[in-house]
Every structure is written in structure tokens, then in C-alpha cells.
Design a protein around this motif. Structure first.
Motif, PDB file in Angstrom:
ATOM      1  N   CYS B 314       0.819  -1.224   0.000  1.00  0.00           N
ATOM      2  CA  CYS B 314       0.000   0.000   0.000  1.00  0.00           C
ATOM      3  C   CYS B 314       0.849   1.268   0.000  1.00  0.00           C
ATOM      4  N   CYS B 317      -2.594   5.986  -0.814  1.00  0.00           N
ATOM      5  CA  CYS B 317      -3.103   7.028  -1.706  1.00  0.00           C
ATOM      6  C   CYS B 317      -4.527   7.423  -1.350  1.00  0.00           C
ATOM      7  N   CYS B 320      -8.914   3.807  -2.305  1.00  0.00           N
ATOM      8  CA  CYS B 320      -9.874   2.791  -1.886  1.00  0.00           C
ATOM      9  C   CYS B 320     -10.870   3.337  -0.861  1.00  0.00           C
ATOM     10  N   CYS B 374      -7.352   0.532  -6.685  1.00  0.00           N
ATOM     11  CA  CYS B 374      -6.007   0.516  -6.095  1.00  0.00           C
ATOM     12  C   CYS B 374      -4.918   0.536  -7.171  1.00  0.00           C
TER      13      CYS B 374
HETATM   14  S1  SF4 Z   1      -5.991   2.183  -3.008  1.00  0.00           S
HETATM   15 FE1  SF4 Z   1      -5.966   1.793  -0.805  1.00  0.00          FE
HETATM   16  S2  SF4 Z   1      -4.782  -0.092  -0.622  1.00  0.00           S
HETATM   17 FE2  SF4 Z   1      -4.357   0.668  -2.658  1.00  0.00          FE
HETATM   18  S3  SF4 Z   1      -2.508   1.897  -2.393  1.00  0.00           S
HETATM   19 FE3  SF4 Z   1      -4.231   3.298  -2.200  1.00  0.00          FE
HETATM   20  S4  SF4 Z   1      -4.637   3.386   0.019  1.00  0.00           S
HETATM   21 FE4  SF4 Z   1      -3.362   1.579  -0.355  1.00  0.00          FE
END
Ligand code: SF4
Lengths: 246, 484
Positions: B314, B317, B320, B374
Motif C-alpha cells: 500500500c 493514496c 480505496c 487501487c
Molecule cells: S488504493 Fe488503498 S490499498 Fe491501494 S494503495 Fe491506495 S490506500 Fe493503499
């Protein structure tokens, strides 16, 4: 200062336990870490050739991406043009206190006397080793309304100006004053982030210092922390200008 | 460690769903950041995006499988650049390292740029108890520090607050007239914090990435606070999780393309700073000391379990979260600890105690939107199922269990889609999915705490009872025990 916390060997051993592996190199080496300096050199030379053939194209691309990221892009054709742009900015901001770094570009384009004639006060980051001078300099930067720097590279892909730390270059000139002006020479425009990292890696693997602070600047300071609403100019500059020079 | 309230998930989410201010604040999550993310992907084409994602995933897979090797390389190169690397197995040890550095260097004022790991550690409380004035400088973090709360989102920590709430907070805590103009509020923060940056002895930052090849710490910011924190004070401490390392600078380019687009739809953030050691003698400014603290604090648990290992890919970001139907309804605080949303539902039970966070793996409709969004293609729904399985039948890998959970989930999902009404949806998320683990009526019998209990973030974490030396000795001993 000795290392605190868990000793490295113990920490790494515990990671190996978790992974169920023994100490050693990865079974498969990732390509880019096994590149030889010679290979990197070849790649860099090829890159230089291809960039030099396309300076106009890169300039156009950079102007577009930089503007999209919030830079004000200018194309002054001569010394007079540069001074005009800067003088407009000082008028707009009612600020004649300027701090500039001591980078190569200012030897090619010596803006100091022209700016003095316009009534500006210019502080240059003196290449000093004296602590008192450094403290005074910091105060000067804090009180200036405009910071002017050169650029080691500009990146067409992202609209960024890249600055490497060294003597004569304060980290603060491009972040503390409310306005930042970057002088970019067209021959320093790179196509992509990959280009920047290739050149930095080559330099590093040739045994040169990586430098303490490689800085990418892409537009003005901004935030979207309250209700996802964009506000320009939080802790860094509110307005940024890129001057593209032949 | 920051206070853990994962046990309260059900009650907290019910409160959240009924909170009109929070509703208002959360309204834009799906359209704002996520809309911008989609646009950014469209601009470069789905095919290109997919190519970058695959590359990033491959890099993460490779690095985590060889984590010991790359951390060792990182250590060598940070040291070569004149910096110091300290390893911390847990929160106590990490806090003890910072405390030691604070005392040895007579630190009075510290400025911080955003660091989720420091939230994990409850570091601000530790610094305050040492008499250090500590200032969060990211606008969102500054807001929640003033409010005494924890972040509710990985990227925008104060996302749960409306501008009106921020204006009242500023009026209250800063003694300025109420003004809900967002630009004016940002200006206030700039003016107040400017002084702190320039007078601080210590700057603390997190890290988005660590580059093993060059020994560099990379921070990606928009406001400029990260640059000031790492440039103006005489000491810089970077604190981050051990999973943040990537092999080379070349790899960094891929992540610089993925992270800002996934987080806010930006092509690149305003600033990317690559810090390699302290200032050199020839530099005009920059910190005299650079310390990097690499924290485990429970990450080993996920590393040791091949099923959960990919949670360590992870890059925080927040994509999700933005897309998650549950997060959109309950917000970040309901999740009860530092990391909210779908990835939080995996990370939190592992970094804290699974048994106390047993509602989190069920706080998902398993719709799969998180995995789609993701940038590293992390299979969040599968890991949630694995955790559910572990909760239902600890130590069992029977297929029937996961099938069971999947069936429940699939059914609930269909139900959710049929009734999109906010309250209904929320209630169903809470009741429908929880059913197998909650006997009838439990939810309503959970006493609902006064709002203040779950919106107020955390109490000051206690300083470790043990001295630094004891902790170090103990950790040596533990390790020998483990190895023996
Ligand atoms: S979408 Fe969620 S799980 Fe994937 S990198 Fe971003 S914060 Fe992490």
C-alpha cells in the motif's frame, strides 16, 4: 551519534524469519540495479542526442504542461524581455525586495544591474562559510517578496522545475517568498521523469554525491484540505513564473 | 500508541450515519477526489494506466520479498550520505528513539509534516510530555491537532469537517473572528505556522518512499510545509514504516506517476523532495543532522503471512477510501484507529489486536471497487475474507469457511444495491453483514457513547514505562528467545 533502537542485524534477521528466507541477494536482480556505469553512460548519451534534436518540441510540451500545473510561462527573447517580465511581477506585487540564488544561469543572463536600475534591492546567496552570514541571509530571504532561481532541469512530462542543492543555492529561496521565478534554459529541458532519474543515477554511480535535497517544483503551493476545495498558496509561493530562455 | 477504539465500530458508525455535519462533509468524497482520479486516468488512457499499475505491483512484490536486502542497502547508503538509520520494532521503541534524540539535542520546538506512522505511535503526546512544543503543519493535520482529533482520511486528514466547523474551531482556539472563507482560513494557518517553521529546532516528516540505491527519503506534498519542515530546522527526523523502501530511483518514476493521480487526480503534486542525508558542508542551508527511523510495529505479522503480505504494498493514496460505499457513509473515525477505509480494515486489525477489531473485516460489502481503484492492484476483498475466516474459525483454513463468508457477502451486496437509501444502506452494512457474529439485538443494546467520546481522538499516550536502555536490552533478549 550511535544507532538507537534494535540493532540492524537483529531487525533484518527478524524480517528474514517472517519471509522464511536466508540472507543473500535477491534471486532475480531487478534490471536497473545491475546496470553498469558504462550502460548508464550510453543511455545518457543517447538521451542527450535525442533531446537536442527536439528542443522546440520539448519547449512547446513543457509550456503546455507547466501552464496546466499553474505556472505562468514566459518566452522572453532577450535581456530586455527578461527584465520586462520581472518588472511586471514586481509592480503587480508591489515588492522590490528580491533574493536570488547564485546559479550558472545568472552568469549568462546577468539581471542584477538591470533590476537595480528598476529600483529593486537584490540579495544574492553569497557563497559563504560564515555562520553569521548565513543567519543574515536567512533573514533576507524571509523578508523578500520574490525569490529567483535557476533550474538544473525542467521536465516536459510533468511541468516541473528540478533544483539540485549545492553551494550558492539556498533551499529556501524557492519556497519562502510569496513569488518564485525560475529561469529555465531550453537546453535543460528533459522529456520525462525517467530522464531526470537516469541522469541523477549516472552521476551518482560515477561516484558523485547525490546531493542532500533534490527538489521538484510543479506549480504553486496548494491545498485541498478543507472540503476538497483547492486553495493556492499555503506555506509555499502563491504565484510561480517560468521563464524559458534560448 | 494512539488509542485504539476499534471495538466501537458498530456504535460509532451508527452515530456517524446520523451526523448531518459529517454527511455533508462526506458528500463530496465520491465525486471530488475520485472524480479527479478517473479523469486523470482517462487522460493518459486505461492501457497506459494498467501498464504502470502492473509495473508498480511487480516492484512492490519484488521489494517486499527481499525486504531485508533492500533495507540493508538503504542503511548503507543513508549512512554513506552522513545520515543515521535507527530501527524500531514497536511504538515504544520508536518513541524512545525520538525522545533520546530530543533530549540529546535540547529540542524546544518541533514542526511536523504529515506522517501517518507518527499517528500510529502517538508521537505528539510523547513530544509534549517531554516539554516540546509540537506543531502539525499540513493544513488538515493542523486543523485536527487544534481540535484534538485523529485523521479521518489518509490524504485529507480533516475531510470529516465542514468549513463551518473549521471556522468555529479557528474562532475558538485562535481567537479570530468567525470566517468560513476557505482561502482566508488557509492564510491564517500560513501566518501562524510561518514563524514556527523558522524557529523550530526539529522537523519531523514521514516518507512516501525510501530509495535503497541512493539512501533517499522521498516526500510528496502540495502545501510546501514538507519542504519547510525538512529544510529550516537544524535536525530532521524521518519516521516511516519498513515497507516504504523501493530499490532504485528509476522505480520512483512509476510511483510518482501513480500516487498523485490516485490520491487527488493530480498529474504530480506541487512538490517532490528527495532527501539524502543532512546538509553537506558546501550547502548553504538544510539540517545538520538527518535521522531515519524505520518502524515495524506489527508489520511483521503481515509480512509473515503470505495471504496478507500484499497489504504491505500500500502506498496510502486513499483511492480505496474515496470509492468505498462503507467509508462514504461512516467516514474515517468509525474505524477506530489510524488507518480507515478498506485498507485500514486489513492493516488496523494486524497492527493492533484482531480480536478487538473484529468488526472491521466485515465493514465491507466486498463489492471489489477498492481493488479496482487501487494503483497497486492490492486484493483487498480477498484479504478481508481471509481475516473473516480467521475470526470465525481461528487456525482453520477450511474452504467452506471462506465460501460461507463469501456467500453472506454476496447476498448482502445484492441487498445493498437494491436499497441505496443512506440510512438504510448504513444500517444494512451494520446489521446485514454483521449478522453471523452478532446475536439478534446486540447492536441496539450497545450503549451509544456521547459524541465526544468517538470524535475526540485520543488521550495523551503514556510515555514508555521502561527506559530506552531497558527496551533495547529486552528487545535483544526477545529476539534471542525467538531465534532460540
Ligand atoms: S488504493 Fe488503498 S490499498 Fe491501494 S494503495 Fe491506495 S490506500 Fe493503499
Amino acid at each position: 551519534m550511535k544507532n538507537l533502537g534494535t540493532p540492524k542485524d537483529i531487525f533484518l534477521e527478524s524480517i528474514r524469519d517472517c519471509l522464511g528466507k536466508n540472507e543473500g541477494q535477491p534471486v532475480i536482480q531487478r534490471g536497473n540495479l545491475s546496470q553498469s556505469t558504462w550502460e548508464l553512460q550510453q543511455l545518457s548519451e543517447d538521451l542527450r542526442l535525442s533531446l537536442n534534436k527536439d528542443i522546440d518540441g520539448l519547449t512547446t510540451k513543457l509550456s503546455a504542461t507547466a501552464e496546466a500545473r499553474g505556472w505562468n510561462v514566459h518566452h522572453p527573447v532577450n535581456m530586455e524581455g527578461i527584465l520586462d517580465v520581472i518588472s511586471e511581477i514586481t509592480k503587480k506585487w508591489g515588492s522590490t525586495d528580491i533574493t536570488r540564488t547564485d546559479q550558472e544561469v545568472f552568469y549568462e543572463y546577468s539581471i542584477d544591474s538591470g533590476l537595480s536600475n528598476l529600483g529593486c534591492k537584490i540579495t544574492t546567496i553569497a557563497r559563504t562559510d560564515l555562520q553569521e552570514d548565513r543567519i543574515r541571509l536567512r533573514e533576507d530571504i524571509i523578508s523578500s517578496g520574490i525569490g529567483i532561481t535557476g533550474a538544473d532541469y525542467a521536465v516536459a512530462e510533468t511541468g516541473s522545475v528540478v533544483i539540485l542543492p549545492r553551494k550558492g543555492l539556498s533551499r529556501l529561496v524557492s519556497v519562502v517568498p510569496p513569488v518564485h521565478i525560475a529561469l529555465v534554459r531550453k537546453q535543460d529541458i528533459l522529456r520525462s521523469l525517467d530522464d531526470v532519474f537516469l541522469l541523477r543515477r549516472l552521476d551518482y554511480h560515477l561516484g558523485n554525491d547525490m546531493g542532500s535535497y533534490l527538489n521538484f517544483i510543479t506549480g504553486p503551493s496548494r491545498t485541498a484540505d478543507i472540503e476538497q476545495t483547492i486553495v493556492i498558496g499555503v506555506h509555499g509561493p502563491k504565484e510561480v513564473h517560468m521563464l524559458l530562455l534560448d | 500508541m494512539a488509542e485504539i477504539k476499534t471495538k466501537n465500530f458498530l456504535a460509532s458508525s451508527q452515530m456517524a450515519i446520523k451526523d448531518p455535519q459529517l454527511r455533508q462533509a462526506l458528500e463530496k468524497v465520491g465525486t471530488g477526489f475520485d472524480g479527479a482520479r478517473r479523469e486523470a486516468i482517462e487522460e493518459i488512457s486505461e492501457a497506459k494506466w494498467e501498464e504502470w499499475r502492473l509495473k508498480a505491483r511487480e516492484i512492490k512484490e519484488h521489494t517486499i520479498e527481499n525486504l531485508d536486502y533492500y533495507l540493508d542497502m538503504l542503511y548503507t547508503n543513508v549512512t554513506k550520505a552522513g545520515g543515521h538509520v535507527h530501527f524500531a520494532r514497536d511504538d515504544n521503541e520508536a518513541n524512545a528513539i525520538v525522545s533520546k534524540l530530543v533530549e540529546a539535542n535540547n529540542i524546544q520546538i518541533a514542526t511536523k509534516s504529515k506522517s501517518m506512522v507518527s499517528e500510529e505511535l502517538g508521537l505528539n503526546g510523547v513530544l509534549e510530555s517531554l516539554g516540546v512544543d509540537v506543531y502539525e503543519t499540513d493544513l488538515g493535520e493542523y486543523i485536527i491537532q487544534l481540535a484534538g482529533e485523529t485523521p479521518s482520511h489518509l490524504v485529507a486528514p480533516a475531510l470529516h469537517k465542514t468549513k463551518g466547523q473549521v471556522a468555529s474551531l479557528f474562532q475558538d482556539k485562535l481567537g479570530i473572528p468567525y470566517n468560513e472563507d476557505i482561502e482566508a482560513m488557509a492564510k491564517t494557518a500560513r501566518e501562524i505556522l510561518r514563524d514556527k517553521f523558522l524557529n523550530a529546532d526539529l522537523g519531523i516528516s514521514g516518507a512516501n518512499f525510501l530509495v535503497a540505491e541512493t539512501g533517499s527519503l522521498v516526500i510528496i506534498t502540495n502545501e510546501g510545509n514538507g519542504r519547510l519542515c525538512t529544510s529550516a530546522p537544524r535536525i530532521h527526523i524521518g519516521i516511516t514504516g519498513m515497507e516504504k523502501v523501493i530499490p532504485s530511483l528509476e522505480d520512483l518514476a512509476t510511483f510518482l506517476r501513480l500516487l498523485p493521480r490516485s490520491a487527488t487526480g493530480q498529474r504530480l503534486t506541487s512538490y517532490v523532495s528527495i532527501v539524502t542525508g543532512p546538509r553537506r558542508v558546501t550547502d548553504e542551508d538544510g539540517p545538520e543532522q538527518f535521522h531515519l527511523i524505520i518502524v515495524d510495529n506489527g508489520r511483521s505479522k503481515m509480512l509473515a503471512d503470505p495471504k496478507l503480505r500484499e497489504a504491505l504494498y500500500c502506498i496510502r493514496c486513499g483511492a480505496c477510501l474515496n470509492i468505498c460505499p462503507v467509508y462514504q457513509k461512516v467516514g474515517g473515525h468509525a474505524y477506530g484507529w489510524v488507518y480507515p477505509g478498506p485498507i485500514g480494515s486489513i492493516v488496523t486489525p494486524n497492527l493492533t489486536v484482531l480480536q478487538n477489531a473484529k468488526d472491521l473485516p466485515f465493514a465491507s460489502s466486498l463489492c471489489g471497487a477498492c481493488r479496482e481503484a487501487c494503483p497497486i492492484k492490492i486484493n483487498i476483498p480477498r484479504m478481508l475474507l481471509n481475516l473473516r475466516e480467521e475470526l470465525v474459525q481461528p487456525n482453520s483454513n477450511a474452504n467452506s469457511t471462506s465460501k460461507f463468508s463469501e456467500d453472506i457477502a454476496a447476498k448482502s451486496y445484492t441487498k445493498l444495491m437494491k436499497h441505496p437509501g443512506i440510512l438504510k444502506l448504513g444500517t444494512m452494512i451494520l446489521t446485514g453483514l454483521q449478522k453471523p457474529f452478532l446475536k439478534g439485538g446486540v447492536i441496539s443494546s450497545v450503549p451509544i457513547p456521547p459524541l465526544s467520546i468517538w470524535t475526540r481522538s485520543r488521550d495523551l499516550p503514556k510515555l514508555p514505562d521502561k527506559t530506552f536502555h531497558q527496551i533495547w536490552k529486552d528487545s535483544l533478549k526477545d529476539n534471542q528467545d525467538n531465534n532460540g
